[in-house]
Design a protein around this motif. Sequence first.
Motif, PDB file in Angstrom:
ATOM      1  N   MET A  87       6.777   8.077  15.386  1.00 37.80           N
ATOM      2  CA  MET A  87       5.890   9.241  15.487  1.00 37.80           C
ATOM      3  C   MET A  87       6.444  10.336  16.393  1.00 37.80           C
ATOM      4  N   GLN A  88       7.357   9.973  17.277  1.00 36.27           N
ATOM      5  CA  GLN A  88       7.854  10.948  18.248  1.00 36.27           C
ATOM      6  C   GLN A  88       8.544  12.132  17.581  1.00 36.27           C
ATOM      7  N   GLY A  89       9.279  11.900  16.510  1.00 37.45           N
ATOM      8  CA  GLY A  89       9.954  12.993  15.808  1.00 37.45           C
ATOM      9  C   GLY A  89       8.967  13.979  15.215  1.00 37.45           C
ATOM     10  N   ALA A  90       7.914  13.466  14.583  1.00 37.15           N
ATOM     11  CA  ALA A  90       6.901  14.328  13.967  1.00 37.15           C
ATOM     12  C   ALA A  90       6.143  15.121  15.035  1.00 37.15           C
ATOM     13  N   VAL A  91       5.832  14.475  16.140  1.00 37.46           N
ATOM     14  CA  VAL A  91       5.126  15.171  17.217  1.00 37.46           C
ATOM     15  C   VAL A  91       6.034  16.236  17.835  1.00 37.46           C
ATOM     16  N   SER A  92       7.314  15.943  17.949  1.00 38.17           N
ATOM     17  CA  SER A  92       8.261  16.930  18.467  1.00 38.17           C
ATOM     18  C   SER A  92       8.310  18.171  17.579  1.00 38.17           C
ATOM     19  N   ILE A  93       8.318  17.967  16.273  1.00 43.56           N
ATOM     20  CA  ILE A  93       8.313  19.104  15.340  1.00 43.56           C
ATOM     21  C   ILE A  93       7.000  19.877  15.470  1.00 43.56           C
ATOM     22  N   LEU A  94       5.887  19.160  15.589  1.00 39.20           N
ATOM     23  CA  LEU A  94       4.596  19.820  15.768  1.00 39.20           C
ATOM     24  C   LEU A  94       4.591  20.681  17.030  1.00 39.20           C
ATOM     25  N   VAL A  95       5.140  20.149  18.101  1.00 39.77           N
ATOM     26  CA  VAL A  95       5.211  20.907  19.356  1.00 39.77           C
ATOM     27  C   VAL A  95       6.043  22.170  19.172  1.00 39.77           C
ATOM     28  N   VAL A  97       6.569  23.836  16.394  1.00 39.43           N
ATOM     29  CA  VAL A  97       5.820  24.768  15.544  1.00 39.43           C
ATOM     30  C   VAL A  97       4.728  25.468  16.357  1.00 39.43           C
ATOM     31  N   LEU A  98       4.031  24.708  17.200  1.00 32.82           N
ATOM     32  CA  LEU A  98       3.001  25.310  18.048  1.00 32.82           C
ATOM     33  C   LEU A  98       3.613  26.303  19.039  1.00 32.82           C
ATOM     34  N   MET A  99       4.757  25.955  19.588  1.00 35.28           N
ATOM     35  CA  MET A  99       5.470  26.896  20.474  1.00 35.28           C
ATOM     36  C   MET A  99       5.862  28.156  19.717  1.00 35.28           C
ATOM     37  N   ALA A 100       6.311  28.007  18.479  1.00 35.97           N
ATOM     38  CA  ALA A 100       6.695  29.171  17.671  1.00 35.97           C
ATOM     39  C   ALA A 100       5.474  30.066  17.422  1.00 35.97           C
ATOM     40  N   PHE A 105       2.680  35.123  18.589  1.00 33.89           N
ATOM     41  CA  PHE A 105       1.541  35.793  19.223  1.00 33.89           C
ATOM     42  C   PHE A 105       2.028  36.727  20.333  1.00 33.89           C
ATOM     43  N   MET A 106       2.939  36.250  21.177  1.00 35.44           N
ATOM     44  CA  MET A 106       3.468  37.073  22.262  1.00 35.44           C
ATOM     45  C   MET A 106       4.178  38.312  21.723  1.00 35.44           C
ATOM     46  N   VAL A 107       4.954  38.134  20.665  1.00 38.07           N
ATOM     47  CA  VAL A 107       5.692  39.266  20.099  1.00 38.07           C
ATOM     48  C   VAL A 107       4.726  40.296  19.513  1.00 38.07           C
ATOM     49  N   ILE A 108       3.786  39.846  18.704  1.00 36.24           N
ATOM     50  CA  ILE A 108       2.875  40.781  18.028  1.00 36.24           C
ATOM     51  C   ILE A 108       1.948  41.471  19.023  1.00 36.24           C
ATOM     52  N   TRP A 109       1.222  40.675  19.792  1.00 36.51           N
ATOM     53  CA  TRP A 109       0.243  41.271  20.695  1.00 36.51           C
ATOM     54  C   TRP A 109       0.900  41.908  21.911  1.00 36.51           C
ATOM     55  N   LEU A 143      12.871  36.094  22.229  1.00 38.08           N
ATOM     56  CA  LEU A 143      14.024  35.278  22.635  1.00 38.08           C
ATOM     57  C   LEU A 143      13.689  33.789  22.578  1.00 38.08           C
ATOM     58  N   THR A 144      12.511  33.436  23.054  1.00 38.87           N
ATOM     59  CA  THR A 144      12.105  32.035  23.002  1.00 38.87           C
ATOM     60  C   THR A 144      11.955  31.579  21.552  1.00 38.87           C
ATOM     61  N   LEU A 145      11.443  32.444  20.699  1.00 37.11           N
ATOM     62  CA  LEU A 145      11.312  32.116  19.278  1.00 37.11           C
ATOM     63  C   LEU A 145      12.679  31.846  18.647  1.00 37.11           C
TER      64      LEU A 145
END
Length: 175
Positions: A87-95, A97-100, A105-109, A143-145
Motif C-alpha cells: 500500500m505504501q506505493g499507492a499512498v505515496s502517489i496519492l500524496v 497528487v495531493l501536493m500537486a 492552487f498556489m499558482v492560480i490563486w 517550482l514545487t509542481l
Amino acid sequence: MKNTILRINDVIYMACIWVAGLSVAIMSLIIPWGIFARYVLGSGAGWPEPVAILLMVLFTFIGAAASYRAGAHMAVSMCTDRLPASMQGAVSILVQVLMAIICVFMVIWGTKLCMAMWNQFMSTLPTLRVGITYSPIPIGGALTLIFILERLFLGDQSHRRAVNFELVEDSKEAV
C-alpha cells in the motif's frame, strides 16, 4: 529525454538553492544594519525590516521547492510507514497528487493575488508594488509542481547528485 529533463531540473534546483541562500545571506546583513542604525546611529531606517520580511518570504517559498526535491522538506510519514509495503506505493502517489493540487492552487490563486494587488504600493517601500511582494507564492508553487511531476514520472531524485555540466561535456568530448 529523461536525462535532459533531469539536467534542466538540476539547473532549476541549483537556482532555487542560490536564491534561497542569497536571501538568507542578505537578510543576515540587513537586520544587523537596522539594529545598528537604530541604536548606534540613533536614526532607524524604515527599509530594513520590510526588506528582511520580503527576503524571508522569498526564502520560504523558493527554499521549500528546493528542499522538496532534495527530500528534506517536512514530511510526516509515521502513518505510511506502518502500512503494508503493497500500500505504501499507492499512498505515496496519492500524496504526490495531493501536493500537486496544492501547488496548482498556489499558482492560480497566487497569480490572481499578485494581479489584484499590482496597482498598490508598499507604504514602507513606496516604489515596490504589493503584487511583486506576493510573487514568491505562485513562483514557489510552480517550482514545487515541477519537482512533484519529476518525482511522479521520473522517480525520487533526492539521492542522485546533480550533474556537473562541465564534467559531462568534458566526458562527451573524451568519448
